[in-house]
Design a protein around this motif. Structure first.
Motif, PDB file in Angstrom:
ATOM      1  N   VAL A 270      -5.960 -19.379  -8.257  1.00  0.00           N
ATOM      2  CA  VAL A 270      -4.757 -18.525  -7.620  1.00  0.00           C
ATOM      3  C   VAL A 270      -5.679 -17.374  -7.339  1.00  0.00           C
ATOM      4  O   VAL A 270      -6.174 -16.678  -8.140  1.00  0.00           O
ATOM      5  CB  VAL A 270      -3.821 -18.244  -8.596  1.00  0.00           C
ATOM      6  CG1 VAL A 270      -2.875 -17.155  -8.177  1.00  0.00           C
ATOM      7  CG2 VAL A 270      -3.098 -19.667  -8.961  1.00  0.00           C
ATOM      8  N   LEU A 271      -5.402 -16.735  -5.959  1.00  0.00           N
ATOM      9  CA  LEU A 271      -5.921 -15.668  -5.398  1.00  0.00           C
ATOM     10  C   LEU A 271      -5.117 -14.537  -5.168  1.00  0.00           C
ATOM     11  O   LEU A 271      -4.122 -14.877  -4.381  1.00  0.00           O
ATOM     12  CB  LEU A 271      -6.839 -15.870  -4.208  1.00  0.00           C
ATOM     13  CG  LEU A 271      -7.600 -14.923  -3.504  1.00  0.00           C
ATOM     14  CD1 LEU A 271      -8.836 -14.441  -4.615  1.00  0.00           C
ATOM     15  CD2 LEU A 271      -8.255 -15.353  -2.239  1.00  0.00           C
ATOM     16  N   HIS A 272      -5.043 -13.319  -5.897  1.00  0.00           N
ATOM     17  CA  HIS A 272      -4.064 -12.464  -5.583  1.00  0.00           C
ATOM     18  C   HIS A 272      -4.362 -11.389  -4.516  1.00  0.00           C
ATOM     19  O   HIS A 272      -5.324 -10.505  -4.884  1.00  0.00           O
ATOM     20  CB  HIS A 272      -3.662 -11.544  -6.927  1.00  0.00           C
ATOM     21  CG  HIS A 272      -3.379 -12.625  -7.999  1.00  0.00           C
ATOM     22  ND1 HIS A 272      -2.043 -12.908  -7.994  1.00  0.00           N
ATOM     23  CD2 HIS A 272      -3.882 -13.117  -8.940  1.00  0.00           C
ATOM     24  CE1 HIS A 272      -1.786 -13.813  -9.079  1.00  0.00           C
ATOM     25  NE2 HIS A 272      -2.963 -14.065  -9.757  1.00  0.00           N
ATOM     26  N   VAL A 273      -3.870 -11.659  -3.320  1.00  0.00           N
ATOM     27  CA  VAL A 273      -4.484 -10.898  -2.324  1.00  0.00           C
ATOM     28  C   VAL A 273      -4.417  -9.245  -2.390  1.00  0.00           C
ATOM     29  O   VAL A 273      -4.535  -8.309  -1.791  1.00  0.00           O
ATOM     30  CB  VAL A 273      -3.892 -11.479  -0.830  1.00  0.00           C
ATOM     31  CG1 VAL A 273      -4.429 -12.870  -0.691  1.00  0.00           C
ATOM     32  CG2 VAL A 273      -2.385 -11.604  -0.634  1.00  0.00           C
TER      33      VAL A 273
ATOM     34  N   ILE B 226      -6.230  -6.924   4.911  1.00  0.00           N
ATOM     35  CA  ILE B 226      -6.194  -7.949   4.033  1.00  0.00           C
ATOM     36  C   ILE B 226      -6.743  -9.391   4.655  1.00  0.00           C
ATOM     37  O   ILE B 226      -7.572 -10.335   4.130  1.00  0.00           O
ATOM     38  CB  ILE B 226      -4.847  -8.346   3.515  1.00  0.00           C
ATOM     39  CG1 ILE B 226      -4.362  -7.346   2.309  1.00  0.00           C
ATOM     40  CG2 ILE B 226      -4.673  -9.673   2.878  1.00  0.00           C
ATOM     41  CD1 ILE B 226      -3.072  -7.439   1.922  1.00  0.00           C
ATOM     42  N   GLN B 227      -6.613  -9.486   6.267  1.00  0.00           N
ATOM     43  CA  GLN B 227      -6.685 -10.462   6.775  1.00  0.00           C
ATOM     44  C   GLN B 227      -8.350 -10.700   7.009  1.00  0.00           C
ATOM     45  O   GLN B 227      -9.153 -11.633   6.780  1.00  0.00           O
ATOM     46  CB  GLN B 227      -6.373 -10.804   8.228  1.00  0.00           C
ATOM     47  CG  GLN B 227      -4.600 -10.858   8.149  1.00  0.00           C
ATOM     48  CD  GLN B 227      -4.253 -12.243   7.540  1.00  0.00           C
ATOM     49  OE1 GLN B 227      -4.894 -13.209   7.857  1.00  0.00           O
ATOM     50  NE2 GLN B 227      -3.269 -12.136   6.607  1.00  0.00           N
TER      51      GLN B 227
ATOM     52  N   GLU C 268      -4.427 -21.394  -4.144  1.00  0.00           N
ATOM     53  CA  GLU C 268      -3.031 -20.682  -3.770  1.00  0.00           C
ATOM     54  C   GLU C 268      -3.235 -19.338  -3.643  1.00  0.00           C
ATOM     55  O   GLU C 268      -4.008 -18.457  -4.335  1.00  0.00           O
ATOM     56  CB  GLU C 268      -1.981 -20.849  -5.063  1.00  0.00           C
ATOM     57  CG  GLU C 268      -1.594 -22.364  -5.288  1.00  0.00           C
ATOM     58  CD  GLU C 268      -0.688 -22.270  -6.678  1.00  0.00           C
ATOM     59  OE1 GLU C 268       0.517 -21.826  -6.386  1.00  0.00           O
ATOM     60  OE2 GLU C 268      -1.193 -22.741  -7.490  1.00  0.00           O
ATOM     61  N   LEU C 269      -2.602 -18.745  -2.688  1.00  0.00           N
ATOM     62  CA  LEU C 269      -2.560 -17.383  -2.461  1.00  0.00           C
ATOM     63  C   LEU C 269      -1.289 -16.749  -2.729  1.00  0.00           C
ATOM     64  O   LEU C 269      -0.146 -17.420  -2.350  1.00  0.00           O
ATOM     65  CB  LEU C 269      -3.028 -17.098  -0.783  1.00  0.00           C
ATOM     66  CG  LEU C 269      -4.519 -16.880  -0.377  1.00  0.00           C
ATOM     67  CD1 LEU C 269      -5.018 -18.505  -0.887  1.00  0.00           C
ATOM     68  CD2 LEU C 269      -4.532 -16.777   1.021  1.00  0.00           C
TER      69      LEU C 269
ATOM     70  N   ALA D  92       1.125 -16.784   2.998  1.00  0.00           N
ATOM     71  CA  ALA D  92       0.606 -17.706   3.723  1.00  0.00           C
ATOM     72  C   ALA D  92      -0.879 -17.550   4.057  1.00  0.00           C
ATOM     73  O   ALA D  92      -1.267 -16.302   4.448  1.00  0.00           O
ATOM     74  CB  ALA D  92       1.349 -17.615   5.104  1.00  0.00           C
ATOM     75  N   ALA D  93      -1.788 -18.684   3.851  1.00  0.00           N
ATOM     76  CA  ALA D  93      -3.297 -18.581   4.231  1.00  0.00           C
ATOM     77  C   ALA D  93      -3.308 -18.419   5.777  1.00  0.00           C
ATOM     78  O   ALA D  93      -2.628 -18.836   6.427  1.00  0.00           O
ATOM     79  CB  ALA D  93      -3.681 -19.959   3.730  1.00  0.00           C
TER      80      ALA D  93
END
Length: 321
Positions: A230-233, A252-253, A301-302, A310-311
């Motif tokens: 799980v990645l917390h953007v 972020i992108q 998972e983001l 959304a990835a």
């Protein structure tokens, strides 16, 4: 200029001299002495004009970055760099370019006490290959395959800056003077996290350097370790320059997909989480917790503030053949 004259003029006598180099440049092979109770780590990277760097990139940056990306690979394994060899392909002799190139090469090798011990020069399209060697104590090598469910995911420094710097150089992105200087320099002169790599090698489980983009490189760890994450953007380390230049959403992108940051991405179990900051305190490098490894094989998972995110369509850089 003849090949051996070129080597003698620009590369034979410059740079750091190590006591463990018995025979350096000038013979058919270099001879080195291996330190006791150490294992040898070896990495090779090729940089080609128009593929890995822009055709008009300053020679100092070309050499500096070529060394940096190899030292970054050693850092990701927890290795201390020792020697490099260089294979250089040049379309023509250019004295000022070679002077700049040698200066960039020795700038980083001097700083990290690394010696150039050999290589080759040929006439051809502009390209260079560096092989770097470093030392790791037995059973201390960091790999991509040792992440475990429950591990916390960390990244050093800030992410996305180098990608924005490249877009500025290509005219795809506008920036004011302060932002441009910071972001472009992060692209042209990356900082290999050598000290951080050696500091975490007894603490971290898995590690990789961010060269192809955060998502792409994290997935390398997940595939090798047969885990998910799980990645917390919302927790990604973003520089003020990047946010000011493109806004928080676009920053972020960049952080998720842009390559060439050469920060370390690593995992630490709960037991070692508390001593991580202490271990990094002498390196002047900050690491930010950005997620956690899960037991779901390969699934990434983001999330943003615990809601699904959304990835990006583009997950990172890959060579196509």
């Amino acid at each position: 200029m003849k090949e051996f004259d070129l080597i003698g003029r620009y590369f034979a006598d410059g740079g750091h001299q190590r006591k463990d180099v018995i025979i350096g440049i000038g013979d058919d092979c270099a001879v080195t002495s291996l330190a006791p109770n150490q294992q040898l780590a070896v990495t090779t990277d090729t940089l080609i004009a128009g593929v890995h760097f822009l055709e008009d990139t300053p020679a100092r940056s070309v050499a500096y970055k070529a060394v940096a990306v190899n030292l970054s690979d050693l850092a990701a394994m927890g290795a201390e760099p020792a020697w490099i060899s260089l294979s250089l392909s040049l379309p023509e002799f250019n004295d000022s370019w070679l002077e700049e190139f040698a200066a960039g090469l020795y700038e980083l090798t001097q700083y990290y006490s690394v010696q150039l011990i050999g290589g080759d020069t040929v006439k051809g399209p502009l390209a260079l290959t560096i092989t770097a060697h470093g030392f790791i104590p037995p059973k201390n090598a960091l790999t991509r395959s040792a992440a475990r469910p429950g591990d916390w995911i960390y990244a050093t420094g800030s992410l996305g800056d180098a990608g924005a710097g490249l877009d500025i150089l290509q005219g795809k992105l506008n920036a004011d003077y302060t932002q441009r200087d910071f972001l472009v320099n992060k692209h042209l002169f990356p900082s290999p996290r050598v000290a951080a790599g050696t500091a975490i090698r007894r603490i971290a489980n898995a590690c990789i350097d961010v060269s192809d983009g955060l998502i792409a490189d994290l997935q390398h760890i997940l595939r090798a370790s047969h885990c998910g994450a799980v990645l917390h953007v919302d927790k990604l380390p973003l520089s003020d320059a990047l946010i000011s230049c493109v806004g928080h959403d676009q920053a972020i992108q960049y952080a998720l997909t842009a390559g060439d940051d050469y920060e370390l991405l690593f995992t630490v179990n709960e037991e070692h989480k508390g001593i991580l900051e202490t271990s990094l305190s002498s390196t002047n490098v900050k690491a930010t917790c950005i997620g956690q490894i899960t037991g779901q094989g390969g699934k990434l998972e983001l999330k943003f503030n615990d809601a699904p995110f959304a990835a990006p369509e583009k997950g990172g850089y890959q060579h196509e053949f």
